[in-house]
Design an enzyme around this catalytic site. Structure first.
Site: not given
Length: 328
Positions: A159-161, A181, A241-243, A272, A290, A292
């Site tokens: 995606g964007r990131i 996807r 750096t996502s989840r 977290e 966290h 990012g």
């Protein structure tokens, strides 16, 4: 008569300029202590608010939403992800959800690239060595890391990131590969010089660095499971750096400790703010709290999006960052 201002409850401390503007526009209840709200306090908030402004660490689950008062019509999330909100329950109660997409892209991509550089070159390890006053000077074989030029980067989620990371990594001479996807448009794929892998398993087995940029959903929970982590080569690095929930953290920690992976750069964690104690003892990982999107510019941009979403909704229009029904 002037229109009544909506009651807006904000769960955490936001930048002063954003809070000031909110106070001007809305009947705003702030959290000046910046103390995370308990479940009981979140329930009290949804009982009294017309608009709730939570952050990604506030669990707005079915138990909380079931106590919502009749006036709660909008949850304007301060964050891109909405995995902290029970979207199905919100939809059942006709509560609109918005988020703050787009404004975090460049900062998160910068942080990701910093980790891609820091882990193979052992930057954090070297910094700790200096602070401990144990460095005895340069030598030809001291603390050798690995170059990233010419290495294969596997991006999970383009995606964007993911695209912003790919552009940065390409400038550092990395070969770009991705799993998504949906395949990117051919023109964008050509611009990024990115190779598409329909099979995540096959991509993982061939990458030098893997970086995660997909959202956390039930479908992506432990997407990097113990089985998939075992597909990585021993010289590979994992960047997240996502989840944290997307990676089986226990399996990752075991593999790092055994030398079955070369290292990891983690800005997010599965539980977290708790961090696996065994991770803390490993030299081949860089751990960040966290950070990012933690820039002043990003937080102000996020706050401005929240304000626009609330103002648009209060004026009777669909807010620009509405989370569409298809995402529920």
């Amino acid at each position: 008569m002037p229109q009544k201002k909506p009651v807006v409850v904000v769960t955490r401390k936001l930048p002063d300029v954003i809070e000031t503007r909110m106070m001007e526009l809305f009947d705003t209840r702030l959290n000046l202590e910046d103390k995370p709200l308990s479940k009981a306090e979140l329930i009290e908030a949804v009982k009294t608010a017309d608009v709730l402004v939570p952050t990604i660490t506030d669990r707005i689950d079915a138990a909380v939403l079931s106590q919502a008062g009749p006036n709660l019509k909008l949850i304007a999330n301060f964050g891109t992800g909405v995995d902290n909100i029970d979207l199905a329950t919100a939809r059942q109660r006709s509560i609109t959800i918005t988020n703050t997409p787009g404004v975090l892209t460049e900062d998160t991509a910068d942080m990701t690239m910093a980790l891609i550089l820091a882990v193979p070159r052992r930057l954090a390890e070297g910094e700790r060595l200096l602070r401990s006053e144990k460095w005895n000077g340069w030598s030809p074989t001291h603390m050798l890391g690995h170059r990233i030029w010419g290495k294969r980067l596997g991006v999970i989620g383009m995606g964007r990131i993911g695209q912003a990371v790919a552009r940065r990594a390409k400038a550092f001479g990395m070969s770009i590969h991705y799993h998504n996807r949906k395949r990117l448009h051919p023109e964008l794929e050509a611009e990024l010089e990115a190779t598409y892998w329909e099979s995540l398993d096959q991509m993982l087995a061939r990458m030098d660095v893997v970086t995660i940029h997909c959202p956390h959903t039930p479908a992506t929970f432990h997407l990097l499971s113990a089985r998939r982590l075992a597909l990585l080569q021993p010289h590979s690095y994992v960047i997240n750096t996502s989840r944290g929930e997307i990676v089986d953290e226990n399996a990752l920690t075991r593999m790092l400790g055994r030398g079955e992976l070369a290292g990891a750069g983690l800005d997010v964690f599965e539980h977290e703010p708790a961090v696996n104690p065994k991770l803390l003892g490993l030299d081949n990982v860089v751990l960040l709290p966290h950070l990012g999107s933690a820039t002043i510019e990003s937080r102000i941009d996020m706050g401005e999006k929240v304000i626009i979403n609330i103002k648009t909704f209060a004026d009777g229009h669909n807010p620009p960052d509405r989370v569409l029904a298809s995402m529920f």
